[in-house]
Design a protein around this motif. Structure first.
Motif, PDB file in Angstrom:
ATOM      1  N   SER A 484       0.850  -1.188   0.000  1.00 59.70           N
ATOM      2  CA  SER A 484       0.000   0.000   0.000  1.00 59.70           C
ATOM      3  C   SER A 484       0.878   1.226   0.000  1.00 59.70           C
ATOM      4  CB  SER A 484      -0.917   0.022   1.227  1.00 59.70           C
ATOM      5  OG  SER A 484      -0.156   0.079   2.420  1.00 59.70           O
ATOM      6  N   ILE A 485       0.360   2.295  -0.653  1.00 58.62           N
ATOM      7  CA  ILE A 485       1.045   3.587  -0.723  1.00 58.62           C
ATOM      8  C   ILE A 485       0.218   4.590   0.044  1.00 58.62           C
ATOM      9  CG2 ILE A 485       1.955   5.377  -2.256  1.00 58.62           C
ATOM     10  CD1 ILE A 485       2.173   3.336  -4.435  1.00 58.62           C
ATOM     11  N   GLU A 486       0.883   5.469   0.797  1.00 60.35           N
ATOM     12  CA  GLU A 486       0.170   6.469   1.566  1.00 60.35           C
ATOM     13  C   GLU A 486      -0.604   7.395   0.637  1.00 60.35           C
ATOM     14  OE1 GLU A 486      -0.092   6.702   4.748  1.00 60.35           O
ATOM     15  OE2 GLU A 486       1.212   5.000   5.172  1.00 60.35           O
ATOM     16  N   ARG A 491       5.342  10.034   1.263  1.00 59.57           N
ATOM     17  CA  ARG A 491       6.333   9.003   1.546  1.00 59.57           C
ATOM     18  C   ARG A 491       6.839   9.189   2.973  1.00 59.57           C
ATOM     19  NH1 ARG A 491       7.863   6.998  -3.511  1.00 59.57           N
ATOM     20  NH2 ARG A 491       6.079   7.369  -4.859  1.00 59.57           N
ATOM     21  N   LYS A 492       6.753   8.147   3.773  1.00 62.22           N
ATOM     22  CA  LYS A 492       7.226   8.222   5.158  1.00 62.22           C
ATOM     23  C   LYS A 492       8.733   8.394   5.195  1.00 62.22           C
ATOM     24  CE  LYS A 492       3.515   5.369   7.058  1.00 62.22           C
ATOM     25  NZ  LYS A 492       3.185   4.112   7.736  1.00 62.22           N
ATOM     26  N   GLU A 573      -5.338 -16.115  -0.981  1.00 66.24           N
ATOM     27  CA  GLU A 573      -5.160 -14.841  -1.674  1.00 66.24           C
ATOM     28  C   GLU A 573      -4.090 -14.972  -2.737  1.00 66.24           C
ATOM     29  OE1 GLU A 573      -4.369 -11.666   0.946  1.00 66.24           O
ATOM     30  OE2 GLU A 573      -6.306 -11.778   1.971  1.00 66.24           O
ATOM     31  N   GLU A 574      -4.262 -14.217  -3.806  1.00 63.73           N
ATOM     32  CA  GLU A 574      -3.279 -14.151  -4.873  1.00 63.73           C
ATOM     33  C   GLU A 574      -2.765 -12.718  -4.930  1.00 63.73           C
ATOM     34  OE1 GLU A 574      -2.165 -16.600  -6.553  1.00 63.73           O
ATOM     35  OE2 GLU A 574      -3.589 -18.159  -5.947  1.00 63.73           O
ATOM     36  N   GLY A 575      -1.479 -12.533  -4.978  1.00 63.18           N
ATOM     37  CA  GLY A 575      -0.915 -11.187  -5.023  1.00 63.18           C
ATOM     38  C   GLY A 575       0.427 -11.193  -5.721  1.00 63.18           C
ATOM     39  N   ALA A 576       0.846  -9.970  -6.106  1.00 66.80           N
ATOM     40  CA  ALA A 576       2.114  -9.842  -6.824  1.00 66.80           C
ATOM     41  C   ALA A 576       3.304  -9.857  -5.890  1.00 66.80           C
ATOM     42  CB  ALA A 576       2.104  -8.553  -7.648  1.00 66.80           C
ATOM     43  N   HIS A 577       3.095  -9.525  -4.615  1.00 63.43           N
ATOM     44  CA  HIS A 577       4.195  -9.451  -3.654  1.00 63.43           C
ATOM     45  C   HIS A 577       4.163 -10.696  -2.772  1.00 63.43           C
ATOM     46  CE1 HIS A 577       5.015  -5.221  -4.683  1.00 63.43           C
ATOM     47  NE2 HIS A 577       3.695  -5.120  -4.788  1.00 63.43           N
ATOM     48  N   LEU A 578       5.181 -11.523  -2.934  1.00 60.78           N
ATOM     49  CA  LEU A 578       5.259 -12.778  -2.183  1.00 60.78           C
ATOM     50  C   LEU A 578       6.647 -12.929  -1.597  1.00 60.78           C
ATOM     51  CD1 LEU A 578       3.499 -15.243  -4.687  1.00 60.78           C
ATOM     52  CD2 LEU A 578       2.487 -14.179  -2.677  1.00 60.78           C
ATOM     53  N   LEU A 579       6.712 -13.502  -0.403  1.00 55.76           N
ATOM     54  CA  LEU A 579       7.964 -13.954   0.185  1.00 55.76           C
ATOM     55  C   LEU A 579       7.944 -15.470   0.136  1.00 55.76           C
ATOM     56  CD1 LEU A 579       8.155 -11.603   3.320  1.00 55.76           C
ATOM     57  CD2 LEU A 579       9.145 -11.237   1.054  1.00 55.76           C
ATOM     58  N   THR A 597      14.266 -10.470   1.130  1.00 57.86           N
ATOM     59  CA  THR A 597      13.644  -9.696   0.060  1.00 57.86           C
ATOM     60  C   THR A 597      14.403  -8.403  -0.123  1.00 57.86           C
ATOM     61  OG1 THR A 597      11.594  -8.655  -0.688  1.00 57.86           O
ATOM     62  CG2 THR A 597      12.008  -8.604   1.667  1.00 57.86           C
ATOM     63  N   GLN A 598      14.446  -7.944  -1.369  1.00 59.80           N
ATOM     64  CA  GLN A 598      15.069  -6.668  -1.697  1.00 59.80           C
ATOM     65  C   GLN A 598      13.980  -5.658  -2.007  1.00 59.80           C
ATOM     66  OE1 GLN A 598      17.764  -6.683  -5.013  1.00 59.80           O
ATOM     67  NE2 GLN A 598      18.767  -4.790  -4.382  1.00 59.80           N
ATOM     68  N   ALA A 599      14.028  -4.524  -1.297  1.00 63.96           N
ATOM     69  CA  ALA A 599      12.984  -3.511  -1.451  1.00 63.96           C
ATOM     70  C   ALA A 599      13.132  -2.837  -2.809  1.00 63.96           C
ATOM     71  CB  ALA A 599      13.088  -2.478  -0.328  1.00 63.96           C
ATOM     72  N   LYS A 600      11.998  -2.743  -3.511  1.00 68.60           N
ATOM     73  CA  LYS A 600      12.020  -2.141  -4.831  1.00 68.60           C
ATOM     74  C   LYS A 600      11.160  -0.886  -4.924  1.00 68.60           C
ATOM     75  CE  LYS A 600      12.832  -6.541  -7.180  1.00 68.60           C
ATOM     76  NZ  LYS A 600      12.328  -7.509  -8.194  1.00 68.60           N
ATOM     77  N   GLU A 601      10.019  -0.879  -4.254  1.00 71.62           N
ATOM     78  CA  GLU A 601       9.089   0.234  -4.378  1.00 71.62           C
ATOM     79  C   GLU A 601       8.736   0.750  -2.995  1.00 71.62           C
ATOM     80  OE1 GLU A 601       4.821   1.254  -6.591  1.00 71.62           O
ATOM     81  OE2 GLU A 601       5.668  -0.766  -6.623  1.00 71.62           O
ATOM     82  N   PRO A 602       8.778   2.062  -2.800  1.00 71.83           N
ATOM     83  CA  PRO A 602       8.480   2.585  -1.459  1.00 71.83           C
ATOM     84  C   PRO A 602       7.007   2.402  -1.104  1.00 71.83           C
ATOM     85  CG  PRO A 602       8.714   4.389  -3.025  1.00 71.83           C
ATOM     86  CD  PRO A 602       9.102   3.131  -3.761  1.00 71.83           C
TER      87      PRO A 602
END
Length: 1111
Positions: A484-486, A491-492, A573-579, A597-602
């Motif tokens: 989720s994006i604020e 951006r925090k 649930e199905e989602g694009a972000h998975l660990l 995991t490597q952070a890609k999107e804030p």
């Protein structure tokens, strides 16, 4: 247990205050049974039905038995609990009708009459049977004859209390050895059937006998009672129905009537022996179509007949248990039905009963019955082909420690075997709850604050506790993450995230709700005691049993939502972000799994689901709770400006904090912030200002001096050199010029006629400080766009003004109220006329040049208005006063004074109103209830002025005149105005012109009473085209009371319809016709010279009750 052995002494809890029970009749008889009675009575649990919807409780009571005396009976109205006899018992062992008629009946009658005289309705007659007397007398009638005579003589009107004696009579007709006790229950029947007379009987004979006994008792009850009585006593008879059903089921299993292939030859021989052992039916029931004998014989005759009778009994028992609220017992019978259907190879019918029983066991926390029922349910689901339900039940059983290790491995292998099989649909997944497969115990973040930059690496280590009895190879363990994006693309920052994140990075998860209850060891220990019942005659053992004294704690109902079976069909649930972590072997017990995991999107990443796949079977934890999140932020440079105090005060220096987050930008030498100067706000430059530089983890890096350069339009702040991903903080002082908002005309003055609604709003909301916003545009070196910030300053003062009059002399009062939390020092107060009128002087009456004003306090300033010629119609004023904080030392800069501008209109006095009250003729003082004379003198103080030229002004040959309306009202209700309270007069517009009005008033109270209020209004004509044809005053309602007309015009002969309010005449129309209008004269134009005057009123001589008004 051998009857010769002495039972262990039970634990009896003694009572301090015991209920009193009186005993009349044969005292020797009572003395002989008292030891047994006093010991056995506290052992018998009884139900305490409590009021107000509270659940009943099982309690044990002791009683204090005393000899019956009339003195013990309470007098009328005396209900003292400690001395009140609750029950009266009459004891007799009379078994001879002659003796009964000669002595016992008369004694019983006297006893009954005494009880009736004292309104005592709780009594009991006990007849004790003596075997020795029965042997010695041959002409003694059966005991039931004495019982019937006593019932007919004394109990003919007590039909509502005959259920228990009637039930005992039905039992006694069967000639059973347990019929002499009044606490007859099906459990005692079961006890006798297993440990009764030492007679050898074939298998099933006792079951037949018990079945017949139960049905015969029920049949006798149905013959003696009507349907209403039977329905109201279901709670007492449903046990017999349930016991009969249980015995019929036992006979069906014994005779092979429940097996899939039917009875074999051995079963048939056993059935023939049982039917032969029944013998011939008794004559009294031979002609009855549905006698218990015929029902049993028919039920054992064939498989179909047995099924019909067993199902009828079972369903009837379930309905009766349900109707009285005993849901648990109904589910138990249903579970027996499920076993019956499973024997009959009808699993589809058995499933609903097994589910019902399982739900009940789960709600009440019975671990072993849950395990047993789940095994039966698993077998049922397997026969029905319910693969998903069967696998879920198998996973629950595989993790159930109440099963043996081999049984757990069997159910676990069932899951693994299914998971290894290829499916017809390769993409199909069987989704099961993870609760029984494994449990999530804790989670650890690295870094511990769960905050990383874009491109940074985050490690998450979880601990999973496998509940399977064998190691299980898991193809992949997946954590579904919600991104989720604020809002507003916010951006925090690292600084914000550091403040709001935990430091250790360890999150522990509470123990999940167990799919089965914990072991009964966690519950209170069972308090079991043996119970014996012996014969009163020879002390032989009749029945024995076990009593649980803390059953109320063990059967405490739990929340069903926390213990019921988890439904299948958990959503995946199905989602694009998975660990993801692949090829993991879960050993029994704790296992550590690490995700990277490597952070890609804030944004904010929330861990939602935990899934483990074993072939086509997916175990899913649908919701990870408590909420687990980690944040990824982009390091964009930011500037944040905030005040150090809760609110900024205008007029004095205030500190503001600047925070620069560098992000990926490196602050170089020469970078600066360019602030545009606001007109009414100054940025104060101080030579000692310094800036602090921190890293993102709030570790101090360095400090440096700030260089601030200011011009007329721009203030430049040079920033210290700072690397990327750091924070720069410094403080500046700002000053906002103080000023109060300019007010309008007279409606804003204190003392003027403001609408009542405005005053009410001020009282409701309170006085708040006026705020002023100053916007500042800041140019930052990292952006081509300007940043606009708004600083809100609060004016610490609230200022009001008022016009005061003393005849024709006028004064202006200014009130300064300190609304802030600080104390100030006021100095150099001025009030000037901004129109620079040479004829007007403002003479100050305040002598002190400096004056303190404390928090939430007010200071008043007064000036006298003096003029040499005609006063102006309006006065424009500016008030100014210097101020400074009282607690601070000398400031480095000089502060601007606080200013307040206002306007005063119509302040010249035009009319003087004087009222006077005279006592009745011949009296020195006014008296309550006596008519007094009120004289109102209205005097014009000036000639024609500019303010007089309005619609009410009329011109004649001699002089100008205007119409005024006067109104006399008394809001304090001290006076009753008799006659007209208002009128319209024509007032000459000339100095010293006078109008006198007389009316009568009556004082209502004694004491010094203030005079009624006299109000003046301008009487304006209507604006209708037909005004020449209509008498404007004709629309004012006529008043029948007289009024003095000295110099009054014709409109003075009428009065307003509502004396309490003049606004009823302000309407422009009345029933579609034009009406005159009233306009209130400003307070500055009318001076009431009698304001504050009081009149002495003495009470009347004939007053018995004196009411005195104190003002």
């Amino acid at each position: 247990m051998d009857a010769s052995e002495e039972p262990l002494p039970p634990v009896i809890y003694t009572m301090e205050n015991k209920p009193i029970v009186t005993c009349a009749g044969d005292q020797n008889l009572f003395t002989s049974v008292y030891p047994t009675l006093s010991q056995q009575l506290p052992r018998e649990p009884m139900e305490w039905r409590r009021s107000y919807g509270r659940a009943p409780k099982m309690i044990h009571l002791e009683s204090n038995f005393v000899q019956f005396k009339e003195e013990l009976l309470p007098k009328e109205g005396n209900k003292a609990l400690l001395t009140f006899p609750f029950l009266h018992i009459y004891w007799t062992e009379c078994c001879d009708t002659e003796v009964y008629k000669a002595t016992v009946k008369d004694d019983l009658t006297k006893w009954q009459n005494v009880l009736k005289a004292h309104s005592s309705v709780d009594w009991l007659i006990v007849i004790v049977e003596n075997d020795a007397k029965k042997k010695n007398k041959t002409n003694i009638l059966p005991r039931t004859s004495i019982v019937d005579k006593i019932r007919n003589d004394f109990c003919n009107k007590q039909s509502d209390r005959r259920s228990l004696p009637l039930f005992s009579r039905c039992c006694s007709s069967l000639r059973m050895p347990w019929c002499s006790t009044t606490s007859w229950t099906p459990s005692s029947l079961s006890m006798w059937s297993t440990s009764g007379p030492g007679v050898s009987v074939p298998p099933g004979a006792l079951d037949c006998w018990v079945f017949l006994s139960c049905l015969e008792v029920l049949q006798r009850i149905e013959g003696c009672c009507d349907r209403a009585q039977i329905d109201s006593n279901i709670a007492h008879t449903v046990g017999l129905w349930s016991y009969a059903t249980e015995k019929l089921k036992s006979l069906g299993y014994l005779c092979g009537l429940v097996s899939e292939k039917g009875p074999n030859s051995e079963d048939l021989n056993r059935t023939v022996d049982l039917l032969a052992g029944l013998g011939a039916e008794r004559p009294e029931t031979a002609n009855t179509a549905q006698s218990p004998y015929k029902k049993l014989k028919e039920a054992l005759s064939s498989v179909e007949a047995f099924e019909k009778h067993y199902l009828d009994l079972s369903h009837a028992t379930i309905e009766m248990y349900t109707s009285i609220g005993r849901i648990r017992s109904a589910k138990f019978v249903g579970k027996d039905l499920a076993e019956f259907y499973m024997r009959k190879k009808a699993p589809q019918k058995a499933e609903i009963y097994l589910q019902g029983a399982l739900k009940n066991y789960l709600a009440e926390g019975w671990a072993l019955p849950i395990t047993h029922t789940r095994k039966q349910l698993a077998e049922c689901q397997k026969h029905l082909g319910q693969i998903e339900n069967y696998l879920q039940t198998s996973s629950l059983l595989a993790s159930d420690h109440h099963l043996t290790e081999e049984e757990r491995k069997h159910f676990c292998q069932e899951i693994l075997d299914f998971a290894s099989q290829p499916l017809d649909n390769p993409g199909h997944k069987i989704v099961l709850p993870m609760q029984s497969f494994a449990q999530l115990r804790d989670l650890h973040f690295d870094p511990s604050n769960a905050v990383v930059h874009v491109g940074g690496v985050l490690c998450i280590e979880i601990t999973m506790y496998s509940q399977m009895p064998v190691p299980v190879h898991v193809e992949q363990i997946v954590v579904n993450v919600h991104f989720s994006i604020e809002k507003n693309s916010y951006r925090k920052t690292a600084e914000w995230l550091t403040k709001h994140k935990t430091s250790n990075g360890i999150i522990s998860f509470p123990p999940e709700t167990a799919p089965f209850p914990v072991s009964q060891n966690s519950l209170p220990a069972l308090e079991l005691y043996e119970m014996f019942e012996r014969s009163p005659s020879d002390n032989s053992l009749n029945t024995t049993g076990i009593i649980c004294r803390n059953v109320h704690m063990l059967l405490r109902r739990q929340e069903s939502s926390s213990s019921l079976e988890m439904p299948s069909g958990v959503a995946l649930e199905e989602g694009a972000h998975l660990l993801r972590c692949s090829h993991v072997t879960l050993e029994p017990g704790a296992n550590q799994i690490t995700f990277r995991t490597q952070a890609k999107e804030p944004g904010t990443y929330t861990l939602r689901q935990l899934c483990a796949s074993v072939g086509s079977v997916w175990f899913v934890l649908p919701h990870i709770y408590p909420i687990v999140q980690y944040d990824v932020y982009s390091q964009e440079p930011q500037l944040h400006v905030e005040p150090l105090a809760d609110s900024l005060l205008a007029g004095i220096p205030q500190k503001v904090k600047f925070t620069v987050t560098t992000g990926h930008y490196t602050i170089k030498n020469g970078d600066s912030l360019q602030l545009s100067n606001a007109e009414a706000m100054l940025i104060l430059c101080q030579a000692e200002s310094r800036a602090m530089v921190y890293s993102n983890t709030r570790e101090q890096s360095s400090d440096a001096a700030l260089r601030i350069q200011s011009s007329d339009k721009v203030t430049s702040i040079s920033l210290p050199v700072a690397p990327a991903y750091h924070v720069i903080e410094f403080e500046l002082e700002v000053l906002s010029l103080p000023s109060a908002p300019a007010l309008g005309g007279e409606s804003d003055m204190l003392g003027m006629a403001e609408p009542h609604r405005k005053h009410k709003d001020k009282q409701k909301t309170g006085h708040c400080m006026v705020t002023t916003d100053h916007k500042v545009s800041i140019d930052c070196p990292w952006s081509i766009y300007s940043t606009v910030i708004a600083l809100t300053f609060s004016v610490p003062f609230r200022t009001t003004h008022a016009l005061l009059s003393s005849g024709t002399r006028k004064y202006v009062q200014v009130c300064v109220q300190n609304l802030s939390e600080l104390d100030f020092q006021l100095s150099d107060s001025y009030l000037v006329d901004t129109s620079d009128s040479t004829d007007l002087q403002l003479v100050p009456l305040n002598t002190q040049s400096q004056q303190p004003i404390y928090s939430k306090q007010s200071v008043f300033f007064v000036w006298e208005l003096k003029w040499t010629e005609e006063p102006p119609p309006s006065l424009y004023c500016r008030f100014s006063v210097g101020f400074s904080p009282a607690s601070e030392e000398q400031l480095s800069i000089s502060l601007k004074p606080y200013t307040y501008e206002f306007k005063v209109e119509n302040f010249f006095t035009l009319y003087n109103v004087k009222a006077e009250i005279f006592p009745p003729s011949g009296m020195e003082y006014c008296r309550t209830g006596s008519l007094c004379s009120l004289e109102v003198l209205i005097t014009r103080l000036s000639d024609l002025l500019e303010v007089d030229k309005d619609e009410a002004l009329t011109e004649s040959d001699e002089h100008f005149s205007t119409k005024l309306m006067y109104e006399v009202v008394d809001n304090s209700s001290n006076w009753a105005v008799c006659g007209k309270s208002c009128g319209v007069i024509s007032m000459p517009v000339a100095a010293r012109a006078t109008h006198r009005v007389h009316m009568e008033v009556m004082p209502l109270f004694a004491g010094y009473l203030p005079l009624p209020d006299v109000r003046l209004f301008k009487y304006l004509p209507h604006h209708s085209a037909h005004s020449s044809q209509l008498d404007a005053d004709s629309w004012i309602e006529n008043d029948s009371l007289s009024v003095d007309k000295h110099g009054d015009d014709q409109p003075d002969s009428s009065s307003l319809k509502s004396r309490g309010s003049v606004h009823s005449a302000c309407s422009s129309e009345h029933k579609g016709l034009p009406m005159p209008r009233l306009q209130a004269l400003p307070a500055g134009q009318v001076f009431n010279s009698s304001s504050g005057t009081q009149v002495l009123v003495i009470p009347s001589q004939d007053d018995h009750v004196l009411e005195v008004s104190v003002t």
